[in-house]
Design an enzyme around this catalytic site. Structure first.
Site, PDB file in Angstrom:
ATOM      1  N   ARG A  35      42.753 -52.933   6.496  1.00 31.32           N
ATOM      2  CA  ARG A  35      42.552 -53.399   7.879  1.00 31.32           C
ATOM      3  C   ARG A  35      41.450 -52.594   8.563  1.00 31.32           C
ATOM      4  O   ARG A  35      41.074 -51.517   8.075  1.00 31.32           O
ATOM      5  CB  ARG A  35      43.865 -53.258   8.646  1.00 31.32           C
ATOM      6  CG  ARG A  35      44.897 -54.204   8.087  1.00 31.32           C
ATOM      7  CD  ARG A  35      46.130 -54.253   8.921  1.00 31.32           C
ATOM      8  NE  ARG A  35      47.000 -55.275   8.368  1.00 31.32           N
ATOM      9  CZ  ARG A  35      47.971 -55.878   9.019  1.00 31.32           C
ATOM     10  NH1 ARG A  35      48.218 -55.547  10.269  1.00 31.32           N
ATOM     11  NH2 ARG A  35      48.695 -56.805   8.439  1.00 31.32           N
ATOM     12  N   GLU A  37      48.331 -52.181   0.715  1.00 33.72           N
ATOM     13  CA  GLU A  37      47.148 -53.006   0.991  1.00 33.72           C
ATOM     14  C   GLU A  37      46.720 -52.945   2.455  1.00 33.72           C
ATOM     15  O   GLU A  37      45.609 -53.361   2.795  1.00 33.72           O
ATOM     16  CB  GLU A  37      47.428 -54.468   0.611  1.00 33.72           C
ATOM     17  CG  GLU A  37      47.560 -54.721  -0.887  1.00 33.72           C
ATOM     18  CD  GLU A  37      48.856 -54.186  -1.486  1.00 33.72           C
ATOM     19  OE1 GLU A  37      49.873 -54.112  -0.757  1.00 33.72           O
ATOM     20  OE2 GLU A  37      48.855 -53.828  -2.679  1.00 33.72           O
ATOM     21  N   GLU A  46      68.568 -63.191  -2.205  1.00 35.93           N
ATOM     22  CA  GLU A  46      68.415 -64.451  -1.488  1.00 35.93           C
ATOM     23  C   GLU A  46      67.255 -64.243  -0.513  1.00 35.93           C
ATOM     24  O   GLU A  46      67.166 -63.195   0.138  1.00 35.93           O
ATOM     25  CB  GLU A  46      69.697 -64.789  -0.711  1.00 35.93           C
ATOM     26  CG  GLU A  46      70.938 -64.898  -1.583  1.00 35.93           C
ATOM     27  CD  GLU A  46      70.892 -66.068  -2.553  1.00 35.93           C
ATOM     28  OE1 GLU A  46      70.254 -67.090  -2.227  1.00 35.93           O
ATOM     29  OE2 GLU A  46      71.489 -65.951  -3.647  1.00 35.93           O
ATOM     30  N   HIS A  69      52.335 -54.265  17.492  1.00 42.60           N
ATOM     31  CA  HIS A  69      53.021 -53.241  16.674  1.00 42.60           C
ATOM     32  C   HIS A  69      53.991 -52.451  17.553  1.00 42.60           C
ATOM     33  O   HIS A  69      55.105 -52.156  17.136  1.00 42.60           O
ATOM     34  CB  HIS A  69      52.013 -52.307  16.012  1.00 42.60           C
ATOM     35  CG  HIS A  69      51.071 -53.018  15.075  1.00 42.60           C
ATOM     36  ND1 HIS A  69      51.504 -53.918  14.132  1.00 42.60           N
ATOM     37  CD2 HIS A  69      49.717 -52.963  14.936  1.00 42.60           C
ATOM     38  CE1 HIS A  69      50.470 -54.396  13.454  1.00 42.60           C
ATOM     39  NE2 HIS A  69      49.359 -53.826  13.927  1.00 42.60           N
ATOM     40  N   ARG A 115      55.700 -65.354   1.246  1.00 43.00           N
ATOM     41  CA  ARG A 115      55.256 -64.544   0.115  1.00 43.00           C
ATOM     42  C   ARG A 115      55.894 -63.168   0.190  1.00 43.00           C
ATOM     43  O   ARG A 115      56.484 -62.789   1.198  1.00 43.00           O
ATOM     44  CB  ARG A 115      53.731 -64.460   0.051  1.00 43.00           C
ATOM     45  CG  ARG A 115      53.081 -63.949   1.312  1.00 43.00           C
ATOM     46  CD  ARG A 115      51.536 -63.928   1.164  1.00 43.00           C
ATOM     47  NE  ARG A 115      50.886 -63.508   2.393  1.00 43.00           N
ATOM     48  CZ  ARG A 115      50.116 -64.297   3.157  1.00 43.00           C
ATOM     49  NH1 ARG A 115      49.873 -65.542   2.809  1.00 43.00           N
ATOM     50  NH2 ARG A 115      49.566 -63.815   4.260  1.00 43.00           N
ATOM     51  N   ARG A 155      49.817 -61.554  15.514  1.00 41.80           N
ATOM     52  CA  ARG A 155      49.780 -62.891  16.119  1.00 41.80           C
ATOM     53  C   ARG A 155      50.578 -62.924  17.419  1.00 41.80           C
ATOM     54  O   ARG A 155      50.206 -63.610  18.364  1.00 41.80           O
ATOM     55  CB  ARG A 155      50.310 -63.935  15.115  1.00 41.80           C
ATOM     56  CG  ARG A 155      49.252 -64.336  14.089  1.00 41.80           C
ATOM     57  CD  ARG A 155      49.856 -65.024  12.906  1.00 41.80           C
ATOM     58  NE  ARG A 155      50.554 -64.071  12.046  1.00 41.80           N
ATOM     59  CZ  ARG A 155      51.462 -64.416  11.145  1.00 41.80           C
ATOM     60  NH1 ARG A 155      51.797 -65.677  11.009  1.00 41.80           N
ATOM     61  NH2 ARG A 155      52.012 -63.490  10.393  1.00 41.80           N
ATOM     62  N   LEU A 177      74.554 -45.508   7.424  1.00 43.28           N
ATOM     63  CA  LEU A 177      73.611 -46.551   6.989  1.00 43.28           C
ATOM     64  C   LEU A 177      72.467 -45.875   6.247  1.00 43.28           C
ATOM     65  O   LEU A 177      71.905 -44.891   6.726  1.00 43.28           O
ATOM     66  CB  LEU A 177      73.053 -47.298   8.211  1.00 43.28           C
ATOM     67  CG  LEU A 177      71.926 -48.297   7.920  1.00 43.28           C
ATOM     68  CD1 LEU A 177      72.471 -49.557   7.243  1.00 43.28           C
ATOM     69  CD2 LEU A 177      71.188 -48.697   9.198  1.00 43.28           C
ATOM     70  N   ASP A 218      56.766 -59.080   9.701  1.00 43.61           N
ATOM     71  CA  ASP A 218      55.402 -59.613   9.817  1.00 43.61           C
ATOM     72  C   ASP A 218      55.240 -60.442  11.093  1.00 43.61           C
ATOM     73  O   ASP A 218      56.188 -61.068  11.563  1.00 43.61           O
ATOM     74  CB  ASP A 218      55.086 -60.469   8.580  1.00 43.61           C
ATOM     75  CG  ASP A 218      53.599 -60.763   8.468  1.00 43.61           C
ATOM     76  OD1 ASP A 218      52.785 -60.010   9.059  1.00 43.61           O
ATOM     77  OD2 ASP A 218      53.241 -61.748   7.793  1.00 43.61           O
ATOM     78  N   GLY A 219      54.022 -60.436  11.630  1.00 36.23           N
ATOM     79  CA  GLY A 219      53.703 -61.299  12.772  1.00 36.23           C
ATOM     80  C   GLY A 219      53.375 -60.544  14.055  1.00 36.23           C
ATOM     81  O   GLY A 219      53.197 -61.159  15.106  1.00 36.23           O
TER      82      GLY A 219
HETATM   83  C1  IPE Z   1      53.211 -57.270   4.778  1.00 33.85           C
HETATM   84  O1  IPE Z   1      52.565 -57.881   5.841  1.00 33.85           O
HETATM   85  C2  IPE Z   1      53.287 -55.804   5.010  1.00 33.85           C
HETATM   86  C3  IPE Z   1      54.138 -55.356   6.120  1.00 33.85           C
HETATM   87  C4  IPE Z   1      54.895 -56.116   6.871  1.00 33.85           C
HETATM   88  C5  IPE Z   1      54.112 -53.954   6.360  1.00 33.85           C
HETATM   89  P1  IPE Z   1      51.032 -58.272   5.762  1.00 33.85           P
HETATM   90  O2  IPE Z   1      50.709 -58.964   7.028  1.00 33.85           O
HETATM   91  O3  IPE Z   1      50.212 -57.085   5.439  1.00 33.85           O
HETATM   92  O4  IPE Z   1      51.016 -59.277   4.526  1.00 33.85           O
HETATM   93  P2  IPE Z   1      49.854 -60.233   4.007  1.00 33.85           P
HETATM   94  O5  IPE Z   1      48.662 -59.380   3.740  1.00 33.85           O
HETATM   95  O6  IPE Z   1      49.580 -61.228   5.079  1.00 33.85           O
HETATM   96  O7  IPE Z   1      50.406 -60.872   2.781  1.00 33.85           O
HETATM   97  C1  IPE Z   2      53.089 -56.767  10.426  1.00 34.56           C
HETATM   98  O1  IPE Z   2      52.426 -57.528  11.376  1.00 34.56           O
HETATM   99  C2  IPE Z   2      52.869 -55.280  10.627  1.00 34.56           C
HETATM  100  C3  IPE Z   2      52.063 -54.654   9.575  1.00 34.56           C
HETATM  101  C4  IPE Z   2      51.619 -55.232   8.520  1.00 34.56           C
HETATM  102  C5  IPE Z   2      51.733 -53.260   9.774  1.00 34.56           C
HETATM  103  P1  IPE Z   2      50.905 -57.945  11.175  1.00 34.56           P
HETATM  104  O2  IPE Z   2      50.043 -56.882  11.770  1.00 34.56           O
HETATM  105  O3  IPE Z   2      50.621 -58.272   9.761  1.00 34.56           O
HETATM  106  O4  IPE Z   2      50.838 -59.238  12.070  1.00 34.56           O
HETATM  107  P2  IPE Z   2      50.039 -60.582  11.739  1.00 34.56           P
HETATM  108  O5  IPE Z   2      50.534 -61.067  10.402  1.00 34.56           O
HETATM  109  O6  IPE Z   2      48.587 -60.237  11.728  1.00 34.56           O
HETATM  110  O7  IPE Z   2      50.427 -61.493  12.861  1.00 34.56           O
HETATM  111 MG    MG Z   3      50.754 -59.981   8.681  1.00 36.14          MG
END
Ligand code: IPE
Ligand code: IPE
Ligand code: MG
Length: 247
Positions: A70, A66, A206, A36, A193, A23, A130, A19-20
């Site tokens: 987007r 979910e 963990e 991405h 989460r 941002r 792996l 995630d992230g």
């Molecule tokens: C979780 O990230 C899904 C993936 C990393 C693919 P999200 O960015 O979609 O999670 P929420 O919606 O903030 O909880």
């Molecule tokens: C995770 O990064 C990748 C996917 C969920 C596909 P995000 O796209 O959720 O990045 P943030 O959370 O918006 O920074």
């Molecule tokens: Mg995210």
């Protein structure tokens, strides 16, 4: 530390919520898709590190059930990227002995992506260095509901008695039935989460949460997470004294 000891302290199965990305891109004034794209390099690095270190299974959350919520343009670009990356990374994955399997609901994916996924799975099916699982259009609740539906069908057909449905029976129907339960779950991006990732298999994992945004996650931080894991006492309901007495 002897090798034996090091092995016991290494997770067999690591699962990662990557995630992230958005941002990371926004902080640079770039479109989200650039984040991405930048997230591919850490995937390469961690796949390589995991297989070098002797981790059996690595599960990566790439697109959740979910994430369809987007903006349509981000969803479209993401699937284009996922399809391209599976194809371009496949030869290297295959050469390094990675067995790739996809977990998630495929029916909603385009035929072109479905075909690429199928091809990647076929090509790497005999590898065993792996076990790489990529979660695409995956949701932990979907996975459990599917398992329940399949078990119910077997009961309806008379192949299974309801009283035979126990934890092992459910486990065997889940998408990750062929790999050990998750030992270490890592989530980058600062949120604490689970976001409907593998639920059943996280029962005794963990949990390692870091603020690092996924494109900035490095092998060095991965090794930090593994070192943190190695220091955990996994009690599984017992007391610390019991475990120390057992050695
Ligand atoms: C979780 O990230 C899904 C993936 C990393 C693919 P999200 O960015 O979609 O999670 P929420 O919606 O903030 O909880
Ligand atoms: C995770 O990064 C990748 C996917 C969920 C596909 P995000 O796209 O959720 O990045 P943030 O959370 O918006 O920074
Ligand atoms: Mg995210």
């Amino acid at each position: 530390m002897s090798n034996d000891c090091a092995d016991r302290r290494l997770p067999r199965h690591v699962a990662i919520i990557m995630d992230g990305n958005g941002r990371w891109a926004r902080a640079r004034g770039w479109p989200r898709i650039a984040g991405h794209r930048a997230g591919i390099q850490p995937v390469r690095e961690l796949v390589e590190a995991s297989s070098e270190l002797g981790i059996q299974a690595l599960t990566l959350f790439a697109f959740s059930s979910e994430n369809w919520r987007r903006p349509p343009e981000e969803v479209r670009l993401l699937w284009e990227l996922i399809g391209d990356v599976i194809e371009s990374e496949l030869p290297a994955l295959n050469e390094s002995g990675v067995r790739l399997r996809i977990i998630g609901e495929r029916r909603r994916l385009s035929f072109s992506v479905q075909n690429r996924l199928h091809h990647a799975e076929q090509l790497t099916a005999a590898n065993g260095r792996l076990e790489l699982r990529i979660a695409l259009n995956y949701g932990g609740r979907w996975d459990i509901a599917e398992a329940a539906r399949r078990l119910a069908e077997r009961v309806a057909e008379g192949c299974l008695a309801a009283h035979e449905i126990d934890e092992d029976a459910v486990d065997a129907e889940l998408a990750l039935a062929d790999v050990p339960s998750v030992d270490l779950m890592i989530r980058t991006g600062g949120e604490n989460r689970i976001s409907n990732f593998v639920l059943w298999q996280l029962a005794y994992a963990e949990l390692y949460f870091t603020d690092t945004l996924w494109p900035s996650f490095t092998r060095a931080e991965y090794e930090q997470a593994l070192a943190w894991f190695a220091g955990r006492q996994r009690r599984y309901g017992q007391t610390g004294d019991q475990l120390e007495a057992a050695g």
